[in-house]
Design a protein around this motif. Structure first.
Motif, PDB file in Angstrom:
ATOM      1  N   ARG A 215      45.127  39.042  38.667  1.00  0.00           N
ATOM      2  CA  ARG A 215      44.717  39.945  37.564  1.00  0.00           C
ATOM      3  C   ARG A 215      43.143  39.849  37.480  1.00  0.00           C
ATOM      4  NH1 ARG A 215      49.658  39.912  33.576  1.00  0.00           N
ATOM      5  NH2 ARG A 215      51.408  40.650  34.848  1.00  0.00           N
ATOM      6  N   GLY A 216      42.342  40.568  38.239  1.00  0.00           N
ATOM      7  CA  GLY A 216      40.990  40.111  38.155  1.00  0.00           C
ATOM      8  C   GLY A 216      40.511  38.955  38.624  1.00  0.00           C
ATOM      9  N   ASN A 217      39.105  38.960  38.910  1.00  0.00           N
ATOM     10  CA  ASN A 217      38.275  37.917  39.761  1.00  0.00           C
ATOM     11  C   ASN A 217      38.799  36.522  39.299  1.00  0.00           C
ATOM     12  OD1 ASN A 217      37.440  39.880  41.383  1.00  0.00           O
ATOM     13  ND2 ASN A 217      35.380  39.949  40.348  1.00  0.00           N
ATOM     14  N   ALA A 218      38.837  36.288  37.921  1.00  0.00           N
ATOM     15  CA  ALA A 218      39.048  34.965  37.189  1.00  0.00           C
ATOM     16  C   ALA A 218      40.281  34.337  37.896  1.00  0.00           C
ATOM     17  CB  ALA A 218      39.061  35.186  35.710  1.00  0.00           C
ATOM     18  N   SER A 219      41.387  34.982  38.166  1.00  0.00           N
ATOM     19  CA  SER A 219      42.418  34.549  38.520  1.00  0.00           C
ATOM     20  C   SER A 219      42.910  34.346  39.851  1.00  0.00           C
ATOM     21  CB  SER A 219      43.867  35.237  37.847  1.00  0.00           C
ATOM     22  OG  SER A 219      43.812  36.715  38.152  1.00  0.00           O
ATOM     23  N   VAL A 220      41.791  35.003  40.550  1.00  0.00           N
ATOM     24  CA  VAL A 220      42.196  34.741  42.330  1.00  0.00           C
ATOM     25  C   VAL A 220      42.176  33.369  42.670  1.00  0.00           C
ATOM     26  CG1 VAL A 220      41.201  35.415  44.460  1.00  0.00           C
ATOM     27  CG2 VAL A 220      40.913  37.043  42.595  1.00  0.00           C
ATOM     28  N   ARG A 221      41.175  32.716  42.337  1.00  0.00           N
ATOM     29  CA  ARG A 221      40.982  31.271  42.829  1.00  0.00           C
ATOM     30  C   ARG A 221      41.952  30.371  42.357  1.00  0.00           C
ATOM     31  NH1 ARG A 221      35.147  28.652  42.359  1.00  0.00           N
ATOM     32  NH2 ARG A 221      34.879  30.414  43.952  1.00  0.00           N
TER      33      ARG A 221
ATOM     34  N   LEU B 112      42.937  32.345  29.778  1.00  0.00           N
ATOM     35  CA  LEU B 112      42.374  32.914  28.518  1.00  0.00           C
ATOM     36  C   LEU B 112      41.009  32.799  27.948  1.00  0.00           C
ATOM     37  CD1 LEU B 112      45.686  32.215  26.328  1.00  0.00           C
ATOM     38  CD2 LEU B 112      45.017  34.563  27.065  1.00  0.00           C
ATOM     39  N   PRO B 113      40.653  33.921  27.275  1.00  0.00           N
ATOM     40  CA  PRO B 113      39.159  33.497  26.806  1.00  0.00           C
ATOM     41  C   PRO B 113      39.325  32.725  25.663  1.00  0.00           C
ATOM     42  CG  PRO B 113      39.943  35.808  26.241  1.00  0.00           C
ATOM     43  CD  PRO B 113      41.020  35.359  27.417  1.00  0.00           C
ATOM     44  N   PRO B 114      37.936  31.913  25.413  1.00  0.00           N
ATOM     45  CA  PRO B 114      38.156  31.040  24.203  1.00  0.00           C
ATOM     46  C   PRO B 114      38.510  31.988  22.970  1.00  0.00           C
ATOM     47  CG  PRO B 114      36.138  30.730  25.594  1.00  0.00           C
ATOM     48  CD  PRO B 114      36.985  32.005  26.248  1.00  0.00           C
ATOM     49  N   ALA B 115      38.229  33.166  22.921  1.00  0.00           N
ATOM     50  CA  ALA B 115      38.543  33.789  21.590  1.00  0.00           C
ATOM     51  C   ALA B 115      40.100  33.710  21.379  1.00  0.00           C
ATOM     52  CB  ALA B 115      38.049  35.253  21.831  1.00  0.00           C
ATOM     53  N   LEU B 116      40.859  33.684  22.323  1.00  0.00           N
ATOM     54  CA  LEU B 116      42.532  33.514  21.713  1.00  0.00           C
ATOM     55  C   LEU B 116      42.790  31.997  21.699  1.00  0.00           C
ATOM     56  CD1 LEU B 116      43.678  36.104  24.424  1.00  0.00           C
ATOM     57  CD2 LEU B 116      43.467  36.383  21.920  1.00  0.00           C
TER      58      LEU B 116
END
Length: 265
Positions: A25-31, A62-66
């Motif tokens: 789901r998006g580039n961040a999770s591909v690798r 997850l982003p640091p905000a969470l």
């Protein structure tokens, strides 16, 4: 590994899915998914929390905000739980400490279970991949229910009848989300309870129940009653251990559901 050996592993607020069953789901999770063995998903909304590789290395998605959700991600603890559950020959029932509080917030009183004849249904510690549903989503069931479903579906096909899975296991959090969404759309609690069992009281939590359909028919509609598939189930499902849970005028106060069948223990 045979896909039938794959498992969904339960935690209280999250669940671990085999990474091979999920898409990035998006580039961040591909690798992260390429190297992952497990993907941790939040039960409430299916959001990807993190991945774990075969060595137990965690990659947070997850982003640091969470921050609160990130604090629940302890690699050693998560890996230990996964290894422990993988060694279980049979799923074990899991406690749900927050469920009662959620039900009270919905407006459900303590007498709901007794009035409707619906026992509390714990989530299993793990479920087996039975197959895929009509939309090619993973169908999770208890091992014995998964095996029974495959045998029943094959027997129906041999008789010229096509059975499709519409849905199987649902977590407490998923059921809670159904209630919250319907309440937000203006439905009353009484209206929702005539169609859906309260969170924690649905047979879908057990991993023994599934909704069944057939090609050309809309999912979870009473019109399923008029199909050859339903007639075949009425005549043959019991031989595979499955029974209709909510016939007409059932004592649970739930509308007639010809599509809902459950493996009896």
């Amino acid at each position: 590994m045979n896909h039938r050996d794959l498992r969904l592993v339960n935690f209280e607020r999250m669940e671990a899915w085999p990474a091979t069953l999920l898409r990035a789901r998006g580039n961040a999770s591909v690798r992260a998914l390429r190297a992952a063995r497990w993907v941790l998903r939040r039960k409430a909304d299916g959001r990807y929390l993190a991945t774990l590789d075969a060595d137990g290395k965690l990659y947070a998605l997850l982003p640091p905000a969470l921050a609160r959700a990130r604090r629940q991600l302890h690699p050693a603890e998560l890996s230990g739980h996964l290894h422990q559950v993988e060694r279980q020959p049979r799923p074990a029932p899991m406690p749900s400490h927050a469920l009662r509080e959620h039900c009270v917030r919905l407006g459900l009183d303590a007498g709901y279970s007794q009035r409707h004849g619906l026992p509390l249904v714990p989530e299993p510690s793990w479920l087996a991949l039975a197959d895929f549903d009509r939309w090619q989503r993973p169908l999770w069931l208890l091992p014995q229910a998964a095996a029974g479903w495959r045998r029943m579906q094959a027997a129906a096909a041999a008789d010229g009848v096509r059975l499709e899975a519409i849905s199987g296991y649902r977590s407490h959090a998923y059921q809670l989300g159904i209630f919250r969404r319907k309440l937000a759309r203006g439905q009353t609690l009484a209206q929702i309870l005539s169609v859906n069992a309260a969170p924690g009281y649905s047979e879908h939590h057990s991993g023994r129940a599934l909704d069944i359909g057939t090609p050309g028919q809309p999912p979870a509609e009473e019109s399923f009653e008029a199909t050859p598939a339903f007639a075949w189930l009425c005549e043959n499902a019991a031989a595979f251990g499955f029974h209709l849970s909510y016939p007409r005028d059932n004592p649970h106060g739930i509308v007639y559901e010809p599509w809902h069948w459950c493996l009896r223990t």
